[in-house]
Design a protein around this motif. Structure first.
Motif, PDB file in Angstrom:
ATOM      1  N   GLN A 428       0.345  -1.536  -0.106  1.00 26.47           N
ATOM      2  CA  GLN A 428      -0.023   0.198  -0.039  1.00 26.47           C
ATOM      3  C   GLN A 428       0.472   0.706  -0.169  1.00 26.47           C
ATOM      4  O   GLN A 428       0.108   2.486  -0.601  1.00 26.47           O
ATOM      5  N   SER A 429       1.883   1.126   0.778  1.00 28.02           N
ATOM      6  CA  SER A 429       2.848   2.272   0.992  1.00 28.02           C
ATOM      7  C   SER A 429       3.695   2.871  -0.808  1.00 28.02           C
ATOM      8  O   SER A 429       3.628   3.621  -0.972  1.00 28.02           O
ATOM      9  N   GLY A 430       4.056   1.684  -1.379  1.00 28.16           N
ATOM     10  CA  GLY A 430       4.179   2.328  -2.440  1.00 28.16           C
ATOM     11  C   GLY A 430       3.129   2.393  -4.156  1.00 28.16           C
ATOM     12  O   GLY A 430       3.425   2.962  -4.625  1.00 28.16           O
ATOM     13  N   ILE A 431       2.291   1.688  -4.168  1.00 26.84           N
ATOM     14  CA  ILE A 431       1.066   1.752  -4.733  1.00 26.84           C
ATOM     15  C   ILE A 431       0.501   3.680  -4.469  1.00 26.84           C
ATOM     16  O   ILE A 431       0.424   4.746  -5.091  1.00 26.84           O
ATOM     17  N   LEU A 432       0.303   4.111  -2.789  1.00 29.87           N
ATOM     18  CA  LEU A 432      -0.147   4.889  -2.443  1.00 29.87           C
ATOM     19  C   LEU A 432       0.821   6.149  -2.336  1.00 29.87           C
ATOM     20  O   LEU A 432       0.602   7.213  -2.044  1.00 29.87           O
TER      21      LEU A 432
END
Length: 511
Positions: A428-432
């Motif tokens: 989620q960190s990479g996506i957001l």
């Protein structure tokens, strides 16, 4: 203590049990707070922590082969999720070049206002996640679009990311297609839809509370500072570089369709990828096979002249997922090593004997799940490890097995994305595009769900009993259909419930 051939194996001492975890936490604190940007990933701390866990296992009598077996066992159980993660990278790229995500951004900017963006966006993302049964797919597709829409509407990226996470996890928890939903019901020995029903009792009210909070925050957005030229610039840039015919939104309908038809996760994502590629050929004029392969492998390289658009659309690609895949492999390996060396059993094995109330049991289960998320770096372990530790305690207190499955997800799934070093947090960190510690305070569903579930349990409310009785949030107990449970465990739980009612320690069914 057990003797395996000529080898004596024992549980680690409490100091030995905590040593790999303390090692990992200390190295994580250093990396993320004191390394001055020289290194900012969780990979190397996990490598060292795995080595320490193996050393502890060796001290306790396990051979390296034993430790490796525990690691490989956990990795094997995670391989399907890793394959899906790689294909999600393909899915994001295909939805970028097909014009699907650009179209969602374009029409979203035209239709949404700053005031309505947060609650409406949360509901829309929840619907997509419910349909596909995956919070990862929802954030990786429509979630990326909403992050860009939020920038165009002048809304804080952290607030937008929190809203995206909330919607994605609500849909995931209500979906019978979700891997964690199936895992929680499976390890608890209850029915899938019994589990979903129980999840509604906590996540449902919290979702409503969250929508109210997002509505209040949306109404307080300072429209004076809203610069419409940013949104207009994004719209113009998208219109100039993509065919935004409404038909390019159809790949989203394909995701919904494959899920309704209950196509398994991996084939379902592949079908969606193929659809995205076909739409890229038909509507966006991508006819060069080598170019399509390059985009799917390495991700799209977009140069529209608008920095917001270029940044938003430079997502996806199988290669882009490898950083996260590496982290997942290491995280799951650490969890397997930690479990094999006996750390989990030593730390939590005796806790349940000191628990005598429903509230205390729910709290202990949640604490164990969150500990496993943070220390073992994987939400599947946050669900799978506590279940056999506490299942007989739920029977002892006359509770239904879907009470156990609900509690495992309330904490083990919903808080897993809070930690940057877990598989969920890393993805989620990479996506957001931000650290989970930044967006998590605004992910109201994830943040509040365990708190709501724990408080109501301590108050003797919102409880599912073994005979099918349900005590609602107002304290009224009514009879419903009994949740599925293993036969012997169910008989024991019914006998315990009858005994507790006779002693006045469990509520009787209201007439």
């Amino acid at each position: 203590m057990k003797n395996d051939g000529q080898k004596t194996v024992r549980l680690p001492s409490i100091v030995e049990a905590f040593l790999p975890i303390i090692t990992m936490v200390c190295l994580m604190v250093y990396v993320f707070n004191f390394s001055d940007g020289g290194y900012d990933a969780a990979h190397m701390p996990l490598v060292i922590a795995i080595c320490v866990a193996c050393i502890v296992g060796g001290i306790c009598g396990h051979s390296f082969s034993d430790m490796l077996e525990g690691i490989i066992e956990r990795l094997t159980a995670t391989l399907e999720a890793i394959l899906i993660l790689l294909t999600v990278g393909l899915l994001i790229s295909s939805f970028m070049i097909s014009g699907t995500i650009p179209a969602v951004i374009y029409y979203g900017l035209k239709l949404l206002t700053p005031q309505l963006f947060l609650p409406v966006g949360c509901m829309l993302i929840a619907v997509v996640s419910l349909a596909c049964g995956s919070s990862w797919t929802a954030t990786g597709t429509i979630g990326i679009a909403f992050m860009t829409i939020g920038v165009g509407l002048g809304i804080s990226p952290a607030l937008t990311a929190g809203m995206v996470i909330s919607g994605a996890y609500v849909g995931d928890k209500f979906s019978p297609l979700s891997d964690t939903t199936n895992l929680a019901s499976g390890v608890s020995g209850t029915g899938l839809f019994d589990h979903v029903t129980a999840m509604v009792s906590t996540t449902g009210p919290v979702f409503i509370i969250s929508l109210i909070l997002y509505t209040i925050l949306g109404s307080r957005i300072d429209v004076v500072n809203y610069d419409p030229s940013i949104a207009q610039g994004i719209e113009d840039s998208l219109a100039a570089n993509f065919n935004l015919n409404p038909l390019v939104l159809l790949p989203i309908a394909v995701i919904v369709a494959v899920c309704i038809l209950r196509v398994p996760g991996l084939p379902g994502v592949i079908i969606s990828v193929v659809t995205g590629v076909l739409f890229a050929v038909i509507f966006q004029g991508h006819h060069n096979v080598a170019e399509i392969f390059s985009v799917l492998h390495y991700g799209p390289s977009v140069e529209t002249g608008n920095e917001f658009v270029d940044k938003a659309l430079a997502k996806g690609g199988m290669d882009h997922q490898m950083w996260t895949v590496n982290l997942i492999l290491l995280a799951v390996s650490f969890g397997g090593a930690l479990e094999k060396c006996g750390s989990v059993e030593r730390i939590f094995g005796n806790v349940k004997h000191k628990i005598h109330t429903v509230g205390g049991l729910v709290f202990a289960t949640m604490l164990t799940s969150i500990f496993c998320d943070a220390a073992m770096c994987d939400q599947f372990l946050g669900i799978g490890v506590p279940a056999p530790l506490y299942d007989n305690k739920y029977d002892e207190l006359g509770l239904a097995r879907n009470m156990l499955s609900r509690t495992l997800e309330d904490a083990g799934t919903l808080w897993a994305c809070m930690f940057p070093w877990t598989a969920c947090g890393a993805y989620q960190s990479g996506i957001l595009g931000m650290n989970p510690f930044v967006y998590f305070p605004f992910a109201f569903v994830n943040l509040l769900n365990p708190i709501y579930a724990c408080l109501t349990a301590f108050m003797g409310r919102n409880i599912f009993w073994a005979d099918g009785a349900y005590t609602n949030v107002f304290g009224k107990t009514t009879m419903r259909k009994a949740a599925k449970a293993p036969e012997e465990a169910h008989k024991y739980a019914l006998a315990q419930l009858e005994k507790l009612r006779a002693e006045g320690k469990a509520p009787k069914v209201n007439a």
